[in-house]
Design an enzyme around this catalytic site. Structure first.
Site, PDB file in Angstrom:
ATOM      1  N   ARG A 131       0.816  -1.236   0.000  1.00 25.46           N
ATOM      2  CA  ARG A 131       0.000   0.000   0.000  1.00 25.46           C
ATOM      3  C   ARG A 131       0.843   1.277   0.000  1.00 25.46           C
ATOM      4  NH1 ARG A 131      -3.293  -2.407   4.257  1.00 25.46           N
ATOM      5  NH2 ARG A 131      -4.801  -3.787   3.261  1.00 25.46           N
ATOM      6  N   LYS A 153      -0.251  10.463 -11.448  1.00 26.96           N
ATOM      7  CA  LYS A 153      -0.991   9.457 -12.219  1.00 26.96           C
ATOM      8  C   LYS A 153      -0.026   8.328 -12.562  1.00 26.96           C
ATOM      9  CE  LYS A 153      -4.750  11.884 -14.536  1.00 26.96           C
ATOM     10  NZ  LYS A 153      -5.309  12.255 -15.851  1.00 26.96           N
ATOM     11  N   GLU A 195       3.504  17.145 -25.829  1.00 29.16           N
ATOM     12  CA  GLU A 195       2.881  17.521 -24.549  1.00 29.16           C
ATOM     13  C   GLU A 195       3.137  19.003 -24.255  1.00 29.16           C
ATOM     14  OE1 GLU A 195       0.744  15.946 -22.804  1.00 29.16           O
ATOM     15  OE2 GLU A 195       1.057  13.798 -23.148  1.00 29.16           O
ATOM     16  N   LYS A 237       1.656  22.563 -15.836  1.00 27.75           N
ATOM     17  CA  LYS A 237       1.118  21.322 -15.261  1.00 27.75           C
ATOM     18  C   LYS A 237       1.018  21.415 -13.734  1.00 27.75           C
ATOM     19  CE  LYS A 237       0.459  16.658 -15.013  1.00 27.75           C
ATOM     20  NZ  LYS A 237       0.596  15.393 -15.668  1.00 27.75           N
ATOM     21  N   GLU A 247      -8.466  15.178 -10.418  1.00 25.88           N
ATOM     22  CA  GLU A 247      -9.160  15.361 -11.696  1.00 25.88           C
ATOM     23  C   GLU A 247     -10.685  15.384 -11.547  1.00 25.88           C
ATOM     24  OE1 GLU A 247      -7.228  13.465 -15.129  1.00 25.88           O
ATOM     25  OE2 GLU A 247      -9.246  13.179 -15.937  1.00 25.88           O
ATOM     26  N   ARG A 251      -8.394  19.777 -13.781  1.00 25.93           N
ATOM     27  CA  ARG A 251      -7.330  18.893 -14.303  1.00 25.93           C
ATOM     28  C   ARG A 251      -7.757  18.188 -15.593  1.00 25.93           C
ATOM     29  NH1 ARG A 251      -3.298  14.662 -11.071  1.00 25.93           N
ATOM     30  NH2 ARG A 251      -2.186  14.019 -12.943  1.00 25.93           N
ATOM     31  N   ASN A 255      -6.386  16.630 -20.419  1.00 21.92           N
ATOM     32  CA  ASN A 255      -6.757  15.611 -21.412  1.00 21.92           C
ATOM     33  C   ASN A 255      -6.901  16.204 -22.815  1.00 21.92           C
ATOM     34  OD1 ASN A 255      -6.920  13.479 -19.543  1.00 21.92           O
ATOM     35  ND2 ASN A 255      -8.891  14.257 -18.833  1.00 21.92           N
ATOM     36  N   HIS A 258      -6.007  14.286 -25.893  1.00 18.37           N
ATOM     37  CA  HIS A 258      -5.734  12.908 -25.479  1.00 18.37           C
ATOM     38  C   HIS A 258      -6.864  11.933 -25.795  1.00 18.37           C
ATOM     39  CE1 HIS A 258      -2.194  14.504 -23.581  1.00 18.37           C
ATOM     40  NE2 HIS A 258      -1.830  13.304 -23.162  1.00 18.37           N
ATOM     41  N   HIS A 262      -4.898   9.198 -27.521  1.00 11.19           N
ATOM     42  CA  HIS A 262      -4.783   7.830 -26.997  1.00 11.19           C
ATOM     43  C   HIS A 262      -5.334   6.817 -27.999  1.00 11.19           C
ATOM     44  CE1 HIS A 262      -4.308   8.828 -22.438  1.00 11.19           C
ATOM     45  NE2 HIS A 262      -3.150   8.672 -23.039  1.00 11.19           N
ATOM     46  N   HIS A 276       3.998   8.649 -28.055  1.00  9.19           N
ATOM     47  CA  HIS A 276       2.856   9.254 -27.363  1.00  9.19           C
ATOM     48  C   HIS A 276       2.668  10.724 -27.739  1.00  9.19           C
ATOM     49  CE1 HIS A 276      -0.067  10.039 -24.244  1.00  9.19           C
ATOM     50  NE2 HIS A 276       0.695  11.033 -23.789  1.00  9.19           N
TER      51      HIS A 276
HETATM   52  N1  GLY Z   1      -1.346  13.556 -18.204  1.00  8.12           N
HETATM   53  C1  GLY Z   1      -2.548  14.131 -17.765  1.00  8.12           C
HETATM   54  C2  GLY Z   1      -2.609  14.350 -16.311  1.00  8.12           C
HETATM   55  O1  GLY Z   1      -1.638  14.138 -15.606  1.00  8.12           O
HETATM   56  O2  GLY Z   1      -3.646  14.705 -15.808  1.00  8.12           O
END
Ligand code: GLY
Length: 369
Positions: A131, A153, A195, A237, A247, A251, A255, A258, A262, A276
């Site tokens: 954990r 993330k 990015e 960021k 998120e 946040r 995306n 994305h 993606h 990517h």
């Molecule tokens: N890569 C998108 C985020 O970290 O929310």
């Protein structure tokens, strides 16, 4: 010893993101040897230190780390194959097994030295093992510095879908040494710029104009961005993640590009893999076309972005331009609600609408045009 050309500066930033353990996340940006990294290593009461690398960072970055910090001289080094395919349950399983076999305790320390694959997978394993194992991220790629290493993330791809399994758990520390970027192959650097493009659009007209000019120059001359611009992109960021670490709201703007990005990346993964950041750049370009078709973004802005991506990135493979082939991947997108595909729509640089939707007919129309 590997010679890294670090600029002579250091920014120290404590992100106001509370970790579950109650402390906030510290990020240092600048030469690692001048950062608080050695002191932090000493502060952990780790009996065992493990360093996770891939074959590229093993070759180009590891020696610098092992020879610069005596606490690491006897660290266990775990080497992964490079590439997105490593971000899988098979490798997560092997890492959990290895940690268990080494009798690694929660007090021990995992250092992830690498790009987005190493930090996503390593931090995922660290966040789930007992954990939560102590974890430091040392991002070595542009993409990881601008995006992947910030914000907690962590995760793996599953059954061909991107980042399907994962956690949001902040690491203990993040140290970004831009000197590592000098060992990055140019295609990887170019991917990171995808990015960066997203962050410049999120920030507003000033940064977008600045970015557009600097990137065009950088690409033409195969030259890296200034560290000042890099730090600006990183701060975009940080600012968003600080406001909304889980998120729930703002946040979601990260995306941008994305939803399609993606889908493009996953669709091409088997036959014609694309990086990517390249998939994200095209995702930004096509999502802008959708926003324009929906009357959210003006035509000149959508066209300017599309032209920028077309001028600076290789063409999107044909299979990614077939809307029907993207459908299974779009149907697995984590943002979907009420059976609708969701995206963050750009209204103008610095202004956006979250949680917008689009349908197959709209997707087909922009891919055809
Ligand atoms: N890569 C998108 C985020 O970290 O929310």
């Amino acid at each position: 010893m590997h010679s890294l050309h670090s600029p002579n500066f250091i920014y120290f930033y404590t992100m106001a993101i509370q970790r579950f353990q109650g402390s906030s996340v510290q990020l240092d940006f600048g030469p690692l040897t001048e950062s608080s990294f050695p002191q932090k290593l000493a502060q952990f009461s780790a009996q065992k230190i493990l360093i996770l690398v891939d074959e590229n960072t093993q070759q180009h970055c590891l020696e610098y780390l092992l020879t610069s910090f005596e606490q690491l001289a006897h660290a266990e080094v775990i080497v992964l194959p490079p590439g997105e395919e490593t971000k899988s349950i098979d490798y997560a399983l092997q890492l959990w097994e290895l940690l268990t076999d080494y009798e690694v305790s929660k007090k021990d320390l995992l250092i992830c030295l690498g790009g987005g694959v190493v930090s996503d997978l390593g931090a995922f394993v660290a966040s789930t093992y007992k954990r939560g194992l102590n974890c430091i991220l040392l991002p070595t790629s542009l993409l990881a510095m601008i995006d992947a290493a910030i914000g907690g993330k962590n995760g793996i791809d599953f059954k061909g879908y991107k980042n399907l399994i994962g956690t949001i758990q902040q690491p203990d520390y993040i140290y970004m040494d831009p000197g590592f970027l000098h060992s990055l192959p140019w295609p990887e650097y170019l991917s990171g710029l995808g990015e960066g493009l997203k962050h410049s659009l999120i920030s507003g007209l000033d940064l977008w104009q600045h970015y557009k000019n600097d990137v065009a120059f950088a690409i033409e001359n195969k030259q890296q961005l200034s560290t000042a611009l890099l730090w600006e992109l990183i701060q975009v960021k940080i600012n968003i993640v600080e406001q909304d670490p889980f998120e729930i709201g703002v946040r979601q703007v990260l995306n941008l590009g994305h939803t399609l990005g993606h889908a493009f990346e996953a669709r091409c993964m088997e036959s014609e893999p694309i990086a990517h950041g390249v998939a994200v750049a095209w995702g930004l370009a096509y999502e802008a076309q959708i926003a324009q078709a929906q009357g959210l973004l003006d035509q000149d802005a959508a066209q300017e972005l599309f032209d920028f991506v077309r001028a600076n990135y290789s063409a999107l493979p044909e299979i990614a331009q077939d809307a029907m082939g993207l459908v299974p991947f779009l149907n697995q997108d984590k943002k979907n609600q009420d059976n609708r595909w969701r995206y963050a729509a750009l209204k103008s640089p610095g202004s956006y609408l979250l949680n917008q939707s689009f349908d197959l007919a709209q997707l087909k129309a922009v891919l055809k045009s």
